[in-house]
Write a protein that holds these residues in place. Structure first.
Motif, PDB file in Angstrom:
ATOM      1  N   GLY A   1       0.693  -1.089  -0.120  1.00 19.03           N
ATOM      2  CA  GLY A   1      -0.120   0.221  -0.091  1.00 19.03           C
ATOM      3  C   GLY A   1       0.797   1.194  -0.129  1.00 19.03           C
ATOM      4  N   GLY A   2       1.932   1.214   0.838  1.00 16.60           N
ATOM      5  CA  GLY A   2       2.752   2.422   0.908  1.00 16.60           C
ATOM      6  C   GLY A   2       3.535   2.749  -0.596  1.00 16.60           C
ATOM      7  N   MET A   3       4.009   1.535  -1.117  1.00 17.42           N
ATOM      8  CA  MET A   3       4.575   1.734  -2.455  1.00 17.42           C
ATOM      9  C   MET A   3       3.538   2.148  -3.549  1.00 17.42           C
ATOM     10  SD  MET A   3       7.485   0.381  -1.952  1.00 17.42           S
ATOM     11  CE  MET A   3       8.524  -0.629  -0.989  1.00 17.42           C
ATOM     12  N   LEU A   4       2.267   1.894  -3.355  1.00 13.41           N
ATOM     13  CA  LEU A   4       1.139   2.297  -4.122  1.00 13.41           C
ATOM     14  C   LEU A   4       0.970   3.578  -4.092  1.00 13.41           C
ATOM     15  CD1 LEU A   4      -0.813   0.833  -6.606  1.00 13.41           C
ATOM     16  CD2 LEU A   4      -2.226   1.056  -4.350  1.00 13.41           C
ATOM     17  N   CYS A   5       0.990   4.096  -2.760  1.00 17.45           N
ATOM     18  CA  CYS A   5       0.567   5.642  -2.638  1.00 17.45           C
ATOM     19  C   CYS A   5       1.921   6.485  -3.462  1.00 17.45           C
ATOM     20  CB  CYS A   5       0.937   5.758  -1.106  1.00 17.45           C
ATOM     21  SG  CYS A   5      -0.522   5.302  -0.261  1.00 17.45           S
ATOM     22  N   LEU A   6       3.355   5.971  -3.064  1.00 16.89           N
ATOM     23  CA  LEU A   6       4.181   6.536  -3.783  1.00 16.89           C
ATOM     24  C   LEU A   6       3.942   6.565  -5.573  1.00 16.89           C
ATOM     25  CD1 LEU A   6       7.137   5.491  -1.810  1.00 16.89           C
ATOM     26  CD2 LEU A   6       6.263   7.761  -1.869  1.00 16.89           C
ATOM     27  N   ALA A   7       3.865   5.368  -5.864  1.00 18.07           N
ATOM     28  CA  ALA A   7       3.530   5.401  -7.538  1.00 18.07           C
ATOM     29  C   ALA A   7       2.540   6.177  -7.981  1.00 18.07           C
ATOM     30  CB  ALA A   7       3.369   3.800  -7.598  1.00 18.07           C
ATOM     31  N   VAL A   8       1.316   6.212  -7.199  1.00 17.92           N
ATOM     32  CA  VAL A   8       0.261   6.944  -7.545  1.00 17.92           C
ATOM     33  C   VAL A   8       0.776   8.545  -7.724  1.00 17.92           C
ATOM     34  CG1 VAL A   8      -2.130   7.977  -6.800  1.00 17.92           C
ATOM     35  CG2 VAL A   8      -1.547   5.385  -6.962  1.00 17.92           C
ATOM     36  N   ALA A   9       1.398   8.754  -6.609  1.00 16.72           N
ATOM     37  CA  ALA A   9       1.850  10.482  -6.630  1.00 16.72           C
ATOM     38  C   ALA A   9       2.803  10.724  -7.590  1.00 16.72           C
ATOM     39  CB  ALA A   9       2.364  10.597  -5.244  1.00 16.72           C
ATOM     40  N   LEU A  10       3.655   9.776  -8.124  1.00 12.67           N
ATOM     41  CA  LEU A  10       4.748   9.979  -8.951  1.00 12.67           C
ATOM     42  C   LEU A  10       4.397   9.752 -10.327  1.00 12.67           C
ATOM     43  CD1 LEU A  10       7.758   8.465  -6.779  1.00 12.67           C
ATOM     44  CD2 LEU A  10       7.274  10.878  -7.105  1.00 12.67           C
ATOM     45  N   THR A  11       3.155   9.006 -10.644  1.00 11.49           N
ATOM     46  CA  THR A  11       3.000   8.915 -12.288  1.00 11.49           C
ATOM     47  C   THR A  11       1.949   9.629 -12.655  1.00 11.49           C
ATOM     48  OG1 THR A  11       1.557   7.095 -11.310  1.00 11.49           O
ATOM     49  CG2 THR A  11       3.785   6.697 -12.072  1.00 11.49           C
ATOM     50  N   PRO A  12       1.624   9.908 -13.994  1.00  9.73           N
ATOM     51  CA  PRO A  12       0.335  10.692 -14.262  1.00  9.73           C
ATOM     52  C   PRO A  12      -0.972   9.917 -13.948  1.00  9.73           C
ATOM     53  CG  PRO A  12       1.951  10.388 -16.116  1.00  9.73           C
ATOM     54  CD  PRO A  12       2.227   9.543 -14.948  1.00  9.73           C
ATOM     55  N   PRO A  13      -2.022  10.663 -13.525  1.00  8.86           N
ATOM     56  CA  PRO A  13      -2.437  11.896 -14.046  1.00  8.86           C
ATOM     57  C   PRO A  13      -1.726  13.153 -12.922  1.00  8.86           C
ATOM     58  CG  PRO A  13      -4.507  11.001 -13.116  1.00  8.86           C
ATOM     59  CD  PRO A  13      -3.356   9.943 -13.374  1.00  8.86           C
ATOM     60  N   LEU A  14      -1.467  12.421 -11.561  1.00  2.95           N
ATOM     61  CA  LEU A  14      -1.070  13.595 -10.732  1.00  2.95           C
ATOM     62  C   LEU A  14       0.210  14.233 -10.905  1.00  2.95           C
ATOM     63  CD1 LEU A  14      -1.785  12.146  -7.025  1.00  2.95           C
ATOM     64  CD2 LEU A  14      -2.732  14.186  -8.196  1.00  2.95           C
ATOM     65  N   ALA A  15       1.245  13.302 -11.396  1.00  7.80           N
ATOM     66  CA  ALA A  15       2.507  13.793 -11.398  1.00  7.80           C
ATOM     67  C   ALA A  15       2.540  14.749 -12.849  1.00  7.80           C
ATOM     68  CB  ALA A  15       3.368  12.719 -12.078  1.00  7.80           C
ATOM     69  N   ASP A  16       1.430  14.671 -13.791  1.00  5.88           N
ATOM     70  CA  ASP A  16       1.455  16.000 -14.992  1.00  5.88           C
ATOM     71  C   ASP A  16       0.813  17.090 -14.420  1.00  5.88           C
ATOM     72  OD1 ASP A  16       2.371  14.309 -16.756  1.00  5.88           O
ATOM     73  OD2 ASP A  16       0.403  13.537 -17.802  1.00  5.88           O
ATOM     74  N   ARG A  17       0.449  17.105 -13.173  1.00  6.38           N
ATOM     75  CA  ARG A  17      -0.440  18.370 -13.101  1.00  6.38           C
ATOM     76  C   ARG A  17       0.071  19.186 -11.887  1.00  6.38           C
ATOM     77  NH1 ARG A  17      -6.694  17.478 -13.076  1.00  6.38           N
ATOM     78  NH2 ARG A  17      -6.393  19.679 -13.711  1.00  6.38           N
ATOM     79  N   THR A  18       1.377  18.988 -11.525  1.00  6.06           N
ATOM     80  CA  THR A  18       1.925  19.825 -10.668  1.00  6.06           C
ATOM     81  C   THR A  18       1.600  21.358 -10.560  1.00  6.06           C
ATOM     82  OG1 THR A  18       4.067  19.596 -11.818  1.00  6.06           O
ATOM     83  CG2 THR A  18       3.832  17.960  -9.953  1.00  6.06           C
ATOM     84  N   GLY A  19       1.293  21.910 -11.656  1.00  9.19           N
ATOM     85  CA  GLY A  19       1.072  23.112 -11.698  1.00  9.19           C
ATOM     86  C   GLY A  19      -0.253  23.731 -11.109  1.00  9.19           C
ATOM     87  N   TYR A  20      -1.081  22.500 -10.866  1.00 10.42           N
ATOM     88  CA  TYR A  20      -2.543  22.748 -10.486  1.00 10.42           C
ATOM     89  C   TYR A  20      -2.104  22.602  -8.923  1.00 10.42           C
ATOM     90  CZ  TYR A  20      -7.283  22.062  -9.440  1.00 10.42           C
ATOM     91  OH  TYR A  20      -8.691  22.072  -8.808  1.00 10.42           O
ATOM     92  N   PHE A  21      -2.353  23.538  -8.012  1.00 11.67           N
ATOM     93  CA  PHE A  21      -1.826  23.381  -6.479  1.00 11.67           C
ATOM     94  C   PHE A  21      -2.449  22.429  -5.828  1.00 11.67           C
ATOM     95  CE2 PHE A  21      -1.609  24.971  -2.170  1.00 11.67           C
ATOM     96  CZ  PHE A  21      -0.011  24.537  -2.199  1.00 11.67           C
ATOM     97  N   PRO A  22      -3.769  22.206  -5.976  1.00 16.26           N
ATOM     98  CA  PRO A  22      -4.648  20.926  -5.195  1.00 16.26           C
ATOM     99  C   PRO A  22      -3.703  19.523  -5.680  1.00 16.26           C
ATOM    100  CG  PRO A  22      -6.166  22.284  -5.937  1.00 16.26           C
ATOM    101  CD  PRO A  22      -4.937  22.839  -6.543  1.00 16.26           C
ATOM    102  N   ALA A  23      -3.624  19.532  -6.906  1.00 17.87           N
ATOM    103  CA  ALA A  23      -2.466  18.129  -7.308  1.00 17.87           C
ATOM    104  C   ALA A  23      -1.435  18.189  -6.629  1.00 17.87           C
ATOM    105  CB  ALA A  23      -2.479  18.217  -8.726  1.00 17.87           C
ATOM    106  N   HIS A  24      -0.779  19.252  -6.519  1.00 16.30           N
ATOM    107  CA  HIS A  24       0.416  19.025  -5.729  1.00 16.30           C
ATOM    108  C   HIS A  24       0.184  18.969  -4.057  1.00 16.30           C
ATOM    109  CE1 HIS A  24       4.186  20.532  -3.771  1.00 16.30           C
ATOM    110  NE2 HIS A  24       3.411  21.050  -2.998  1.00 16.30           N
TER     111      HIS A  24
END
Lengths: 182, 282
Positions: B51-74
């Motif tokens: 689960g911990g690895m999955l959290c990191l993977a979700v945070a570091l891949t798209p769509p989240l990683a693509d949208r760091t310009g959008y502050f809530p995504a950050h």
């Protein structure tokens, strides 16, 4: 060996007859503060929107005080329930003392919030655009009644759950209440 | 895809997934090795690790990683990498698993285990696990990132971005390990001290989120509404994970004291049986 055994038995007897009154009060206090903080946050701030916990004129001291109280009350609730669970498995909970602590904690939070945070720190008022006097009175007097009732319940005889009629005590239950204190 | 800002586009997140997959694989292999030799390993710990690895993977891949310009995504990335993933990884007890599965032999084969033990007893770790140091690292770096121009500078320098986020992840791990991990930690403070530390850190999170909301900070993170939405996510998400930390901390205490209680009862029961009438040798 026989000495050690009689010591264990006497500790056993002492804990089953008195329970853990001090820890019962502590658990009650934590849950009382936690519930008061929870009601303050969810009912008055989030649901009714009577309070504004933060607007741009809020002084920093008030913000800091509110922040630690908010975080503290959640955590107090968690710690309080785990203490109760631990005392229950030892059959050492003293319900009257838990109630005493609960009323004290709730009342103290109410008065702290009403007098210190609302008035001294000027963090926020109970409600805006109305005559505040009745709200302030009800808020603080209910807290004071909680404190007085809590103090009253600290006195007088109180029995742990192991001595309640109808509760079967396992042979070895309820001894050595102090093992968990760290 | 290749022109996105943030951690460096597609190649960036593929690169980030590689060490994660290796870590997950190592955990599963170590567990298998332990179990095949007759050792027991709670399934919940393995799930916590994955689960911990999955959290990191979700945070570091798209769509989240693509949208760091959008502050809530950050903010979502921040909550996943700095709070939730460290909590789950701490509960998965990887150090215990390593100590139990690495070979105990002299020579180079036994070196990893000796190095790990040396690290556990090192003066560095002793300083890093002092509650005051943990509080300053955890709360101080958050305030430094979000309330100063540092946040704006991250967008200009990729290396600074990686450095700051690694630092935040490691501080989050330090806090979670100290508070809730079943892993051995010499000189770990008492449960009471840990509860106080958690209140200080959680209060710090709470105050930070309100400051960000009220002053529309960090500067340069986008329109005011986006920053305020992010600050609200920070407020509620931070609260939720702080409560999870408290539950994990107290559940650990409850389990350990339960074990002590059962032990005590067994001892008292055997004493009560031998005591009446008999004179036991002392």
């Amino acid at each position: 060996m026989s000495n050690a055994s009689s010591q264990v038995s006497s500790t056993h007897a002492a804990v089953t007859s008195r329970g853990l009154p001090g820890r019962s009060v502590l658990a009650g206090l934590l849950i009382g503060v936690g519930v008061a903080g929870f009601i303050d946050e969810t009912v008055f701030h989030q649901l009714l929107h009577w309070h504004h916990s933060y607007d741009k004129s809020t002084p920093t001291a008030g913000l800091v005080s509110d922040g630690f109280f908010h975080a503290g009350s959640w955590i107090a609730l968690v710690v309080g329930w785990f203490l109760i669970a631990d005392m229950h498995r030892r059959r050492a909970t003293v319900p009257r003392r838990v109630l005493a602590g609960g009323l004290l904690g709730w009342g103290a939070f109410q008065v702290y919030d009403g007098l210190f945070q609302h008035k001294v720190l000027d963090l926020h008022e109970i409600r805006y655009g109305v005559n505040l006097a009745p709200y302030d009175l009800i808020w603080n007097i209910s807290g004071a009644i909680g404190i007085l009732a809590g103090i009253a319940l600290l006195f007088g005889s109180a029995r742990p759950i192991s001595l309640r009629p109808g509760v079967d005590v396992p042979e070895t239950a309820g001894q050595h209440g102090q093992t968990a204190s760290r | 895809m290749h022109e996105h800002t943030g951690t460096g586009g597609a190649s960036g997140w593929v690169l980030a997934l590689l060490p994660l997959s290796i870590a997950a694989l190592l955990y599963v292999l170590a567990r298998r090795r332990l179990v095949s030799r007759g050792g027991a390993w709670p399934a919940a710990r393995t799930w916590a690790a994955l689960g911990g690895m999955l959290c990191l993977a979700v945070a570091l891949t798209p769509p989240l990683a693509d949208r760091t310009g959008y502050f809530p995504a950050h903010v979502a990335q921040h909550l996943l990498t700095v709070m939730l993933a460290p909590l789950l990884l701490a509960l998965s007890a990887p150090v215990t698993l390593a100590l139990r599965s690495l070979p105990v032999v002299p020579g180079p084969t036994g070196a990893p285990r000796r190095l790990l033990l040396e690290f556990l007893h090192s003066p560095l770790l002793r300083v890093l696990t002092t509650p005051l140091v943990v509080a300053v690292l955890e709360v101080g770096s958050l305030y430094g990132l979000y309330l100063t121009p540092l946040f704006g500078a991250l967008h200009d320098h990729a290396w600074l971005h990686v450095l700051v986020h690694t630092h935040m992840f490691l501080s989050g791990c330090l806090l979670s390990w100290l508070l809730v991990s079943p892993d051995p930690m010499p000189h770990r403070p008492s449960v009471t001290v840990r509860v106080v530390l958690l209140i200080v850190v959680a209060g710090g999170h709470n105050i930070l989120a309100k400051l960000m909301y009220a002053r529309a900070l960090p500067a340069g993170a986008g329109p005011v509404e986006e920053v305020q939405l992010g600050a609200q996510w920070m407020y509620y998400g931070g609260d939720l994970i702080d409560v999870l930390l408290a539950v994990a901390l107290l559940a650990g205490w409850y389990r350990r004291s339960g074990r002590a209680l059962r032990h005590e009862r067994r001892r008292a029961a055997s004493l009560d049986r031998t005591a009446p009438g008999t004179i036991a040798p002392s």
